[in-house]
Design an enzyme around this catalytic site. Structure first.
Site, PDB file in Angstrom:
ATOM      1  N   SER A 125     -49.200  18.091 -28.291  1.00 29.09           N
ATOM      2  CA  SER A 125     -47.801  18.513 -28.259  1.00 29.09           C
ATOM      3  C   SER A 125     -46.875  17.383 -27.838  1.00 29.09           C
ATOM      4  O   SER A 125     -47.245  16.526 -27.047  1.00 29.09           O
ATOM      5  CB  SER A 125     -47.657  19.671 -27.262  1.00 29.09           C
ATOM      6  N   TYR A 150     -48.673  23.797 -18.534  1.00 30.64           N
ATOM      7  CA  TYR A 150     -49.048  23.791 -19.956  1.00 30.64           C
ATOM      8  C   TYR A 150     -49.036  22.349 -20.483  1.00 30.64           C
ATOM      9  O   TYR A 150     -50.029  21.877 -21.047  1.00 30.64           O
ATOM     10  CB  TYR A 150     -48.088  24.645 -20.789  1.00 30.64           C
ATOM     11  N   LYS A 154     -52.215  19.654 -21.838  1.00 25.42           N
ATOM     12  CA  LYS A 154     -52.262  18.883 -23.083  1.00 25.42           C
ATOM     13  C   LYS A 154     -52.517  17.403 -22.775  1.00 25.42           C
ATOM     14  O   LYS A 154     -53.323  16.748 -23.434  1.00 25.42           O
ATOM     15  CB  LYS A 154     -50.955  19.035 -23.869  1.00 25.42           C
TER      16      LYS A 154
HETATM   17  C1  WQD Z   1     -36.056  25.232 -28.275  1.00 18.68           C
HETATM   18  C2  WQD Z   1     -34.597  25.088 -27.851  1.00 18.68           C
HETATM   19  C3  WQD Z   1     -34.169  25.989 -25.674  1.00 18.68           C
HETATM   20  C4  WQD Z   1     -34.923  30.165 -26.610  1.00 18.68           C
HETATM   21  C5  WQD Z   1     -41.710  24.505 -27.649  1.00 18.68           C
HETATM   22  C6  WQD Z   1     -42.962  25.134 -27.183  1.00 18.68           C
HETATM   23  C7  WQD Z   1     -43.873  24.104 -26.561  1.00 18.68           C
HETATM   24  C8  WQD Z   1     -44.035  22.924 -27.480  1.00 18.68           C
HETATM   25  C9  WQD Z   1     -42.685  22.348 -27.879  1.00 18.68           C
HETATM   26  C10 WQD Z   1     -46.058  23.112 -28.728  1.00 18.68           C
HETATM   27  C11 WQD Z   1     -34.457  24.684 -26.393  1.00 18.68           C
HETATM   28  C12 WQD Z   1     -33.393  26.761 -26.743  1.00 18.68           C
HETATM   29  C13 WQD Z   1     -34.794  28.791 -26.724  1.00 18.68           C
HETATM   30  C14 WQD Z   1     -33.773  30.961 -26.373  1.00 18.68           C
HETATM   31  C15 WQD Z   1     -32.428  28.978 -26.384  1.00 18.68           C
HETATM   32  N1  WQD Z   1     -44.750  23.286 -28.647  1.00 18.68           N
HETATM   33  N2  WQD Z   1     -33.558  28.224 -26.610  1.00 18.68           N
HETATM   34  N3  WQD Z   1     -32.556  30.343 -26.280  1.00 18.68           N
HETATM   35  O1  WQD Z   1     -38.856  24.640 -25.270  1.00 18.68           O
HETATM   36  O2  WQD Z   1     -38.740  22.991 -27.192  1.00 18.68           O
HETATM   37  O3  WQD Z   1     -40.925  24.106 -26.545  1.00 18.68           O
HETATM   38  O4  WQD Z   1     -41.936  23.415 -28.483  1.00 18.68           O
HETATM   39  O5  WQD Z   1     -46.783  22.638 -27.949  1.00 18.68           O
HETATM   40  O6  WQD Z   1     -45.100  24.764 -26.359  1.00 18.68           O
HETATM   41  O7  WQD Z   1     -42.636  26.113 -26.237  1.00 18.68           O
HETATM   42  O8  WQD Z   1     -39.090  25.398 -27.676  1.00 18.68           O
HETATM   43  O9  WQD Z   1     -38.168  27.314 -28.912  1.00 18.68           O
HETATM   44  O10 WQD Z   1     -38.464  27.540 -26.397  1.00 18.68           O
HETATM   45  O11 WQD Z   1     -36.665  26.054 -27.296  1.00 18.68           O
HETATM   46  O12 WQD Z   1     -31.313  28.448 -26.264  1.00 18.68           O
HETATM   47  O13 WQD Z   1     -33.835  32.227 -26.263  1.00 18.68           O
HETATM   48  O14 WQD Z   1     -33.952  26.366 -27.973  1.00 18.68           O
HETATM   49  O15 WQD Z   1     -33.373  25.822 -24.508  1.00 18.68           O
HETATM   50  O16 WQD Z   1     -33.329  23.832 -26.261  1.00 18.68           O
HETATM   51  P1  WQD Z   1     -39.322  24.221 -26.598  1.00 18.68           P
HETATM   52  P2  WQD Z   1     -38.122  26.669 -27.565  1.00 18.68           P
END
Ligand code: WQD
Length: 343
Positions: A125, A150, A154
């Site tokens: 990741s 998490y 990784k």
């Molecule tokens: C994306 C953006 C949030 C939800 C994920 C996986 C992690 C890794 C990387 C694999 C952020 C914003 C989100 C919401 C929002 N993947 N958001 N409102 O945090 O980048 O991590 O990808 O290993 O395991 O979790 O992804 O989709 O949670 O957030 O504003 O209700 O969307 O703040 O900027 P993230 P995400």
């Protein structure tokens, strides 16, 4: 040629199984179904016409993992997805994450040595980079201390693979995913978050379909053009296709070093508001959202330098953000149809 896909009923795993079957690989899925449904097997068969072989196994259990490999001496290579993957949950239950994610990998590597299986693709990741000082991030960008258990699992799993690679014949390809989103064009498989989604796209589609009242946008005071955080979103089918390139490279013995690393993104970053606008354009649905404070643990911006994956793997992400948001919406509508039919 039989490929073991651990976590193969999950989001990325199921899409990768479809691509493996399209390439005429024989697929065995091992999954403990803790975060996915057995129905995914029929949905995969609905796309490819081939029902994958399946075993329900907790790979963090050493004896159970040994039994799996003893029953399938013809496993040629492994794609290892099976892991707990919620950033937030890992903060609340760190020991569950260390036990599951580390023990599963160690058990698999031990069985590979015992059964002389030499090739593994590991699901890593971009979280290993944390908030990188340089953008886009390259595979050589320094790894930063993880912001969650998490992310730490990784990082530790990558070190386990490297250390083991020095004393075994195992060749590994570690794929660092950026933000996988979207769904297969058939809308028969996609992201199935259990409970309230943590991730952006399922929360958007569930809001648009009426399951959630509104989307909370976590912060608009970041140092980005529109103030919302930036991520490198990649279509899950593009990601699945990268796994085919990686497993073929290993099987063809083309690895230049025992452990190779690849960033799998599109090379382009989009803000939360840009994703929302793409979704609204593609779905025709006006999304209800409210700006909130930043979510603890979120980084500000990240996107990939994909030169290595493009040049060495011979793989390029082909699908754009609009393809991703439209496919996610079609998948959510398919789920709603199933619910209306009482399935
Ligand atoms: C994306 C953006 C949030 C939800 C994920 C996986 C992690 C890794 C990387 C694999 C952020 C914003 C989100 C919401 C929002 N993947 N958001 N409102 O945090 O980048 O991590 O990808 O290993 O395991 O979790 O992804 O989709 O949670 O957030 O504003 O209700 O969307 O703040 O900027 P993230 P995400």
């Amino acid at each position: 040629m039989k490929i073991l896909v651990t976590g193969g009923t999950g989001f990325i795993g199921s899409h990768t199984v479809v691509e493996l079957q399209k390439q005429k690989f024989e697929v065995l899925i091992a999954d403990n179904l803790s975060n996915s449904s057995i129905d995914v097997l029929d949905n995969i068969a609905g796309i490819t016409g081939v029902l994958p072989d399946f075993e329900k196994v907790d790979l963090s259990e050493r004896e159970a993992t040994a039994g799996l490999f003893n029953r399938h001496p013809d496993i040629k290579a492994i794609i290892h997805f099976a892991a707990s993957k919620s950033v937030g949950e890992s903060v609340d239950f760190p020991l569950k994450y260390y036990r599951n994610n580390l023990n599963s990998l160690i058990n698999i590597l031990e069985e590979m040595t015992k059964h002389e299986i030499h090739d593994i693709v590991f699901s890593s990741s971009c979280t290993v980079y944390g908030q990188a000082d340089e953008l886009p991030v390259r595979e050589t960008t320094p790894i930063k201390p993880a912001w969650s258990p998490y992310g730490n699992t990784k990082q530790i799993c990558e070190e386990i693979i490297r250390d083991n690679g020095r004393v075994s014949k195992i060749q590994a390809s570690m794929l660092r995913y950026f933000n996988p989103i979207g769904a297969h064009e058939s809308a028969l498989i996609g992201e199935l978050p259990l409970g309230v989604p943590n991730n952006l796209i399922p929360y958007i589609t569930q809001t648009a379909i009426g399951i959630r009242d509104y989307l909370r946008v976590w912060g608009d005071d970041y140092n980005t053009p529109d103030g919302t955080a930036i991520r490198d979103y990649i279509h899950v089918v593009d990601l699945a296709e990268a796994h085919i390139a990686a497993i073929n490279r290993l099987l063809d013995g083309k690895n230049e070093v025992p452990v190779e690393v690849f960033n799998l993104g599109t090379g382009k970053g989009y803000s939360v508001l840009e994703v929302i606008h793409s979704f609204e354009k593609m779905s025709g649905v006006k999304l209800k959202y409210k700006i909130q404070n930043r979510r603890p643990g979120d980084i500000e911006k990240v996107w990939a330098d994909t030169t290595r994956a493009n040049k060495v793997l011979g793989w390029v992400a082909k699908r754009g953000l609009d393809d991703m948001t439209l496919s996610a919406w079609n998948w959510e509508k398919h789920l709603a149809e199933l619910k209306n039919k009482g399935k």
